[in-house]
Write an enzyme that holds these catalytic residues in place. Structure first.
Site, PDB file in Angstrom:
ATOM      1  N   GLY A  14       0.788  -1.233   0.000  1.00  0.00           N
ATOM      2  CA  GLY A  14       0.000   0.000   0.000  1.00  0.00           C
ATOM      3  C   GLY A  14       0.817   1.278   0.000  1.00  0.00           C
ATOM      4  N   ARG A  93      -5.763  -8.737  -8.313  1.00  0.00           N
ATOM      5  CA  ARG A  93      -6.799  -9.601  -8.893  1.00  0.00           C
ATOM      6  C   ARG A  93      -7.277  -8.960 -10.192  1.00  0.00           C
ATOM      7  NH1 ARG A  93      -6.451 -14.305  -6.887  1.00  0.00           N
ATOM      8  NH2 ARG A  93      -8.504 -14.776  -7.732  1.00  0.00           N
ATOM      9  N   LEU A  95     -10.148  -7.914 -12.549  1.00  0.00           N
ATOM     10  CA  LEU A  95     -11.584  -7.636 -12.398  1.00  0.00           C
ATOM     11  C   LEU A  95     -12.350  -8.120 -13.628  1.00  0.00           C
ATOM     12  CD1 LEU A  95     -11.150  -4.074 -10.917  1.00  0.00           C
ATOM     13  CD2 LEU A  95     -12.135  -6.029  -9.695  1.00  0.00           C
ATOM     14  N   ASN A 109      -5.925   2.458 -12.668  1.00  0.00           N
ATOM     15  CA  ASN A 109      -4.947   1.491 -12.173  1.00  0.00           C
ATOM     16  C   ASN A 109      -3.560   2.073 -12.345  1.00  0.00           C
ATOM     17  OD1 ASN A 109      -3.848  -1.083 -11.371  1.00  0.00           O
ATOM     18  ND2 ASN A 109      -3.426  -1.494 -13.536  1.00  0.00           N
ATOM     19  N   HIS A 111       0.254   0.737 -13.160  1.00  0.00           N
ATOM     20  CA  HIS A 111       0.954  -0.458 -13.641  1.00  0.00           C
ATOM     21  C   HIS A 111       2.449  -0.137 -13.740  1.00  0.00           C
ATOM     22  CE1 HIS A 111       1.526  -4.239 -15.746  1.00  0.00           C
ATOM     23  NE2 HIS A 111       2.290  -3.590 -16.617  1.00  0.00           N
ATOM     24  N   ASP A 147      -4.391  -4.559 -18.313  1.00  0.00           N
ATOM     25  CA  ASP A 147      -3.424  -3.468 -18.498  1.00  0.00           C
ATOM     26  C   ASP A 147      -3.664  -2.697 -19.793  1.00  0.00           C
ATOM     27  OD1 ASP A 147      -2.287  -4.247 -16.092  1.00  0.00           O
ATOM     28  OD2 ASP A 147      -0.992  -5.702 -17.063  1.00  0.00           O
ATOM     29  N   ALA A 175       8.867   6.469  -8.901  1.00  0.00           N
ATOM     30  CA  ALA A 175       8.156   7.188  -9.971  1.00  0.00           C
ATOM     31  C   ALA A 175       6.641   7.023  -9.805  1.00  0.00           C
ATOM     32  CB  ALA A 175       8.610   6.676 -11.331  1.00  0.00           C
ATOM     33  N   GLU A 176       6.213   5.835  -9.377  1.00  0.00           N
ATOM     34  CA  GLU A 176       4.782   5.608  -9.149  1.00  0.00           C
ATOM     35  C   GLU A 176       4.245   6.591  -8.113  1.00  0.00           C
ATOM     36  OE1 GLU A 176       3.492   1.520  -8.596  1.00  0.00           O
ATOM     37  OE2 GLU A 176       5.311   0.786  -9.560  1.00  0.00           O
TER      38      GLU A 176
HETATM   39  C1  GAR Z   1       3.177  -1.385  -7.470  1.00  0.00           C
HETATM   40  O1  GAR Z   1       4.450  -1.470  -8.062  1.00  0.00           O
HETATM   41  C2  GAR Z   1       2.101  -1.427  -8.512  1.00  0.00           C
HETATM   42  O2  GAR Z   1       2.444  -0.768  -9.697  1.00  0.00           O
HETATM   43  C3  GAR Z   1       1.986  -2.908  -8.758  1.00  0.00           C
HETATM   44  O3  GAR Z   1       2.073  -3.489  -7.479  1.00  0.00           O
HETATM   45  C4  GAR Z   1       2.877  -2.644  -6.651  1.00  0.00           C
HETATM   46  C5  GAR Z   1       2.102  -2.329  -5.396  1.00  0.00           C
HETATM   47  O4  GAR Z   1       2.890  -1.628  -4.474  1.00  0.00           O
HETATM   48  N1  GAR Z   1       0.758  -3.228  -9.411  1.00  0.00           N
HETATM   49  C6  GAR Z   1       0.648  -4.179 -10.343  1.00  0.00           C
HETATM   50  O5  GAR Z   1       1.577  -4.864 -10.701  1.00  0.00           O
HETATM   51  C7  GAR Z   1      -0.744  -4.342 -10.922  1.00  0.00           C
HETATM   52  N2  GAR Z   1      -0.670  -5.022 -12.170  1.00  0.00           N
HETATM   53  P1  GAR Z   1       2.198  -0.910  -3.244  1.00  0.00           P
HETATM   54  O6  GAR Z   1       1.270  -1.938  -2.589  1.00  0.00           O
HETATM   55  O7  GAR Z   1       3.341  -0.544  -2.335  1.00  0.00           O
HETATM   56  O8  GAR Z   1       1.447   0.276  -3.733  1.00  0.00           O
END
Ligand code: GAR
Length: 230
Positions: A14, A93, A95, A109, A111, A147, A175-176
């Protein structure tokens, strides 16, 4: 003005959820997180939400006969909290088409790749195997295909010669943490219009003063005159 009511779906740490919580805590921000749903119990994301005083719910996918039943339970929880917009933040998961269409244009989302490259799992391994010089993340509107969907925000990171999956994942995650709040801000401020396969953003991006290039081996911008140009 009423704040946009956001529900966040999570499965793990999270850290992206945390950036959205922090964003929504800024004064006068036009969105609030009203519910965090996890398909896994005891994950850090639930703790982060609880710490911020946000309602949480665990809906474990194993407790349902199929994906539709699981998605219906999530849908019911979100509606019971008057959620208007959904952010997937590390929700692992897939959807169903039914759920995605029920919430058409109202799910985003994040990615960990520059879509449409490297869909699915192990995106950092895919990027290393492909030998790309840049990698990054994408915030996009969710469509039934995995995606897929109109892109709102992307953030780019370099791939460095000594990178392994872990070092690249760490750089992309940073970066996210910049990209997701930017995207939620655009949505909450009503600056996003979906136009077919594209998202139109009503915003002024700062002029790109320099070309992005990796390796950064040409410091002398602008580009030299090329015979025949101009
Ligand atoms: C993140 O890197 C996100 O982009 C990825 O899971 C991680 C969650 O990190 N999501 C996916 O791969 C979805 N296809 P977080 O729980 O620390 O936010």
């Amino acid at each position: 003005m009423a704040r946009l009511k956001v529900g966040v779906l999570v499965s793990g740490n999270g850290s992206n959820l945390q950036t959205l919580i922090d964003l929504c805590a800024t004064p006068d921000f036009p969105a609030e997180i009203v519910l965090v749903v996890s398909n896994k119990p005891d994950v850090m994301a639930l703790e982060r939400a609880a710490r911020a005083g946000i309602a949480t719910q665990v809906i474990a996918h194993q407790g349902f006969p199929d994906r539709l039943a699981f998605d219906q339970a999530i849908d019911a929880a979100l509606r019971a909290s008057d959620v208007e917009f959904i952010c997937l933040a590390g929700f692992l998961r897939v959807l169903s088409e039914m759920f995605v269409e029920l919430w058409h244009d109202r799910i985003v989302n994040i990615h960990p790749s520059l879509l449409p490259s490297f869909k699915g799992l192990h995106t950092h391994r895919q990027a290393l195997d492909a030998g790309v010089r840049f990698h990054g993340c994408t915030v996009h509107i969710v469509r039934p295909l995995l995606d897929d969907g109109p892109i709102l925000v992307q953030a780019v990171v370099p791939v460095l010669p000594d990178d392994d999956e872990q070092s690249l994942a760490t750089r992309v995650l940073e970066a996210e943490h910049r990209a997701y709040p930017s995207a939620l801000r655009l949505i909450a401020e009503g600056r996003v219009t979906i136009d077919g396969a594209r998202a139109r953003i009503d915003d002024k991006f700062p002029a790109v003063a320099e070309l992005l290039m990796n390796p950064l081996d040409r410091p002398s911008l602008p580009l030299p005159n090329v015979p025949g140009r101009g």
